[in-house]
Scaffold this motif. Structure first.
Motif: not given
Length: 104
Positions: A22-24, A44-47, A51-53
């Motif tokens: 997810k998110w990659v 740009i990806i506020p959701v 930590r995950m970023l």
């Protein structure tokens, strides 16, 4: 000692393992526009949580898909940019994005 080459199925499985996280794909999509700082990616990806970023950026750096550049200015800045390997992956993902836009 050099490792023997991976069989074809292992290479394909490795590729899907990376892009299936997810998110990659979204991170790669954003970095195709050019280098970004951590806070820019987060804006740009506020959701996506910080930590995950951070976790995904470290993973992509380990796979040599992106490079982390520390800019020694005051204050110190860190930028992320795609490697050649990452740009090729971004080009391949463009076709998946186009397919998604058409069918979903």
């Amino acid at each position: 000692m050099k490792e023997p080459p991976k069989p074809l199925h292992a290479k394909v499985e490795s590729a899907y393992h990376i892009i299936g996280k997810k998110w990659v794909n979204l991170i790669i999509h954003v970095l195709m526009e050019g280098p970004k700082r951590f806070n820019e990616l987060n804006a740009i990806i506020p959701v996506l949580s910080k930590r995950m970023l951070n976790e995904r950026l470290k993973e992509l750096e380990e796979y040599d898909i992106l490079k982390r550049h520390v800019i020694p200015e005051r204050p110190v800045r860190t930028e992320y940019t795609l490697t050649e390997k990452g740009k090729e992956l971004g080009d391949a993902l463009f076709h998946v994005e186009a397919w998604g836009m058409k069918w979903f």
